[in-house]
Design a protein around this motif. Structure first.
Motif, PDB file in Angstrom:
ATOM      1  N   LEU A 126      37.059  33.336  49.298  1.00  0.00           N
ATOM      2  CA  LEU A 126      37.611  33.827  50.562  1.00  0.00           C
ATOM      3  C   LEU A 126      39.123  33.610  50.647  1.00  0.00           C
ATOM      4  O   LEU A 126      39.863  34.557  50.941  1.00  0.00           O
ATOM      5  N   PRO A 127      39.638  32.391  50.415  1.00  0.00           N
ATOM      6  CA  PRO A 127      41.091  32.250  50.461  1.00  0.00           C
ATOM      7  C   PRO A 127      41.792  33.046  49.357  1.00  0.00           C
ATOM      8  O   PRO A 127      42.899  33.573  49.567  1.00  0.00           O
ATOM      9  N   ALA A 128      41.161  33.155  48.193  1.00  0.00           N
ATOM     10  CA  ALA A 128      41.787  33.906  47.097  1.00  0.00           C
ATOM     11  C   ALA A 128      42.012  35.355  47.490  1.00  0.00           C
ATOM     12  O   ALA A 128      42.983  35.984  47.037  1.00  0.00           O
ATOM     13  N   HIS A 129      41.141  35.903  48.329  1.00  0.00           N
ATOM     14  CA  HIS A 129      41.312  37.289  48.777  1.00  0.00           C
ATOM     15  C   HIS A 129      42.662  37.489  49.453  1.00  0.00           C
ATOM     16  O   HIS A 129      43.260  38.565  49.360  1.00  0.00           O
ATOM     17  N   PHE A 130      43.132  36.463  50.144  1.00  0.00           N
ATOM     18  CA  PHE A 130      44.417  36.554  50.838  1.00  0.00           C
ATOM     19  C   PHE A 130      45.552  35.898  50.050  1.00  0.00           C
ATOM     20  O   PHE A 130      46.642  35.676  50.579  1.00  0.00           O
ATOM     21  N   GLY A 131      45.293  35.577  48.790  1.00  0.00           N
ATOM     22  CA  GLY A 131      46.319  34.968  47.970  1.00  0.00           C
ATOM     23  C   GLY A 131      46.623  33.530  48.334  1.00  0.00           C
ATOM     24  O   GLY A 131      47.727  33.031  48.083  1.00  0.00           O
ATOM     25  N   LEU A 132      45.634  32.828  48.904  1.00  0.00           N
ATOM     26  CA  LEU A 132      45.819  31.445  49.325  1.00  0.00           C
ATOM     27  C   LEU A 132      45.014  30.509  48.427  1.00  0.00           C
ATOM     28  O   LEU A 132      43.982  30.893  47.871  1.00  0.00           O
TER      29      LEU A 132
END
Length: 323
Positions: A182-188
């Motif tokens: 989930l965070p990877a989707h937003f580059g986090l």
């Protein structure tokens, strides 16, 4: 613009509106597309004002001033009192001699059947279900979110995925790949970073809907938590369909169960298989089918039902939208 069409068909969802002007013979004179229909956000009058722009373009292209009947299938028409309020607002615009407003789930249902008989479950941003019989009996749900007992829909799935991912990261819950996906989707780099970005509005909360496909991809890779959420959605879809079939005394008759909306129409293998297996067990005579036809077709067919158009007219309008 001195002509009068038979049906002005409107399918207005949260994200877009489709309008079609149809004759009693099933000829589609014109269509138009506009923005979403959101009375809860902007008020009824402002929402109908926006609808008027799309209706105006369709009528102008068709060369008509009005229609004999307005068949409107509208998002956010979740209660009978809301249907009545919206019908009054549309009638005041003088777009047709008669006006009938239904929840937009009925458009998906009617688009998928050759007669007004069956049940539809729609799972897009939210989840809803409706059923009908040719004698006019219907089955429906309030579909107002958790206060009306609902679970699921794209937004609901995204929220559940965030809940499980947050608890996985801080140790309150079991590990899940969602905590990284989930965070990877937003580059986090982490859920902590995503939670902070959402809370401080560095990421618009409306973008949480983007996480639903991430959930399905994570489930497809075998993550137990993600797979459990997909399985729960299948249970909800089948429960709604089975209750509607029971209310309409159709559980023991061969009956189409239409599956629509962006989540169900995507044919995710796990969800699709689970829905069909559960339906086979709980409603063996149900015939599940994914609806891909434009819902405005359903609004047009409901209108032609109302004006008593012949079967040939219905076949003609269906051919127009399915070609």
């Amino acid at each position: 613009m001195g002509l009068t069409a038979s049906v002005l068909a409107i399918d207005a969802g949260n994200s877009k509106t489709d309008v079609a002007v149809v004759t009693a013979e099933g000829e589609v004179l014109a269509t138009a597309r506009g923005g979403g229909f959101r009375p809860p956000a902007v008020g009824v009058e402002a929402a109908v004002d926006a609808l008027a722009e799309t209706v105006g373009r369709a009528c102008a292209a068709a060369g008509v001033a009005s229609a004999g009947h307005v068949s409107a299938c509208l998002a956010n028409a979740d209660l009978p009192v809301e249907e009545q309020q919206l019908a009054a607002a549309l009638h005041a615009r003088a777009w047709g001699t008669t006006v009938e407003v239904r929840n937009d789930t009925f458009a998906v249902l009617r688009a998928g059947v050759t007669e007004p008989r069956g049940v539809a479950v729609v799972c897009g941003a939210g989840i809803n279900c409706a059923g009908m019989r040719p004698d006019g009996r219907t089955a429906r749900f309030p579909a107002l979110g958790r206060i009306s007992g609902d679970w699921g829909g794209g937004w609901g799935l995204a929220e559940e995925a965030l809940w499980y991912a947050a608890r996985a990261e801080d140790g309150r819950g079991e590990d899940t790949a969602l905590a990284r996906a989930l965070p990877a989707h937003f580059g986090l780099p982490s859920m902590d970073a995503l939670i902070e970005a959402l809370h401080l509005k560095r990421i618009d909360r409306r973008r949480c809907g983007e996480l639903t496909p991430v959930l399905f991809r994570t489930a497809a890779r075998g993550d137990p938590v993600a797979r459990s959420l997909v399985d729960r959605l299948a249970q909800e879809v089948v429960t709604m369909a089975t209750v509607a079939l029971t209310r309409l005394d159709l559980l023991d008759e061969e009956t189409p169960v239409l599956l629509g909306g962006s989540v169900l129409a995507a044919r995710h293998p796990q969800l699709d298989a689970a829905v069909r297996d559960l339906l086979s067990a709980r409603a063996p005579k149900a015939v599940p089918r994914v609806v891909t036809a434009a819902p405005v077709l359903g609004a047009a067919l409901l209108g032609l039902d109302r004006v008593g158009a012949p079967a040939q007219a219905q076949q003609k309008v269906r051919a127009h939208f399915e070609r």
